[in-house]
Design a protein around this motif. Structure first.
Motif, short mmCIF file in Angstrom:
data_model
loop_
_atom_site.label_atom_id
_atom_site.label_comp_id
_atom_site.label_asym_id
_atom_site.label_seq_id
_atom_site.Cartn_x
_atom_site.Cartn_y
_atom_site.Cartn_z
N UNK A 32 0.83 -1.20 0.00
CA UNK A 32 0.00 0.00 0.00
C UNK A 32 0.87 1.26 0.00
N UNK A 33 0.38 2.32 -0.64
CA UNK A 33 1.07 3.60 -0.59
C UNK A 33 0.94 4.25 0.78
N UNK A 34 -0.26 4.15 1.36
CA UNK A 34 -0.57 4.73 2.68
C UNK A 34 -1.31 3.67 3.48
N UNK A 35 -1.43 3.85 4.80
CA UNK A 35 -2.11 2.82 5.60
C UNK A 35 -3.54 2.58 5.13
N UNK A 36 -3.96 1.33 5.15
CA UNK A 36 -5.34 1.00 4.84
C UNK A 36 -6.24 1.27 6.02
N UNK A 43 1.12 -1.47 7.56
CA UNK A 43 2.39 -1.49 6.82
C UNK A 43 2.17 -0.93 5.41
N UNK A 44 2.96 0.06 5.05
CA UNK A 44 2.79 0.71 3.75
C UNK A 44 4.08 1.45 3.40
N UNK A 45 4.14 1.96 2.19
CA UNK A 45 5.36 2.61 1.73
C UNK A 45 5.70 3.84 2.57
N UNK A 46 4.73 4.71 2.81
CA UNK A 46 5.07 5.95 3.51
C UNK A 46 5.51 5.67 4.95
N UNK A 59 2.35 12.99 -1.69
CA UNK A 59 1.95 13.85 -2.81
C UNK A 59 0.88 13.16 -3.65
N UNK A 60 1.08 11.88 -3.97
CA UNK A 60 0.11 11.13 -4.78
C UNK A 60 0.22 9.67 -4.37
#
Length: 216
Positions: A32-36, A43-46, A59-60
């Motif tokens: 995931x880009x951000x938390x679900x 666990x996510x990229x950010x 940003x996106x």
């Protein structure tokens, strides 16, 4: 559609560029880009990026199953500047995808408005009454048997835009867990990768292009 199970890959961060204002990363598929919203999706990229870069700012986003280039701000000013570029369609994004079937002609454009399919969230669908404008250009790279490798150039940034537009052409993205069915869904990952992103540096104004090689 089978029950969703979130098992993010345990991979090191792939940093493409870092300076005082921006951070550019190659996101792996399945993260995931951000938390679900649901438990177990923290666990996510950010969140991974915040460990070495506590100041990182979103940003996106890329869909969980999409890999490729993402840019983050490292200051509020950079985040705002980049956000305006995305909102005003001043960035250029190029994706690589593998599609079911033989897409023809060699290039074209999909211009179909999209909105969420509320009873079937998170699915999106074409809706000419309340959908928001969505435009995708495509260019065939080659045909491989009964599949097609394409480059996709979205002119807008709607949720699931590339996935739904390719489905509407009759050529769903291979491995898409939401929109592909049968053998078209039976792939180890969704065959969609954000190959390159062109933007203006928020401090210098220089036009920069960042790219990550397609992993499939």
């Amino acid at each position: 559609m089978p029950p969703y199970s979130y098992n993010p890959p345990d991979l090191p961060l792939d940093i493409l560029h870092r300076d005082d204002a921006i951070l550019v990363v190659n996101k792996p598929a399945g993260l995931l880009s951000v938390p679900g919203k649901d438990p177990g999706k923290e666990d996510c990229l950010i969140e991974r990026l915040r460990i070495p870069f506590p100041e990182v700012l979103l940003v996106h986003r890329l869909d969980c199953d999409t890999s490729g280039v993402m840019v983050f701000g490292l200051t509020r000013a950079a985040q705002g500047h980049l956000g305006q570029q995305f909102e005003n369609r001043q960035t250029k994004k190029v994706y690589v995808a593998r599609l079911a079937g033989r897409l023809e002609p060699a290039e074209g454009r999909v211009d179909l408005p999209l909105c969420v399919d509320w009873p079937n969230r998170p699915r999106q669908h074409v809706n000419h009454d309340i959908g928001k404008p969505a435009i995708t250009d495509w260019r065939v790279v080659r045909h491989d048997g009964n599949t097609t490798r394409v480059r996709l150039m979205p002119q807008t940034g709607r949720s699931h835009q590339l996935r739904v537009h390719m489905l509407e052409l009759g050529h769903p993205i291979l491995g898409d867990p939401i929109y592909a069915t049968g053998a078209d869904a039976d792939y180890p990952r969704m065959m969609l990768h954000a190959e390159s992103l062109r933007l203006r540096h928020p401090e210098t104004g220089t036009t920069l292009t960042f790219s990550a090689p397609c992993p499939f």
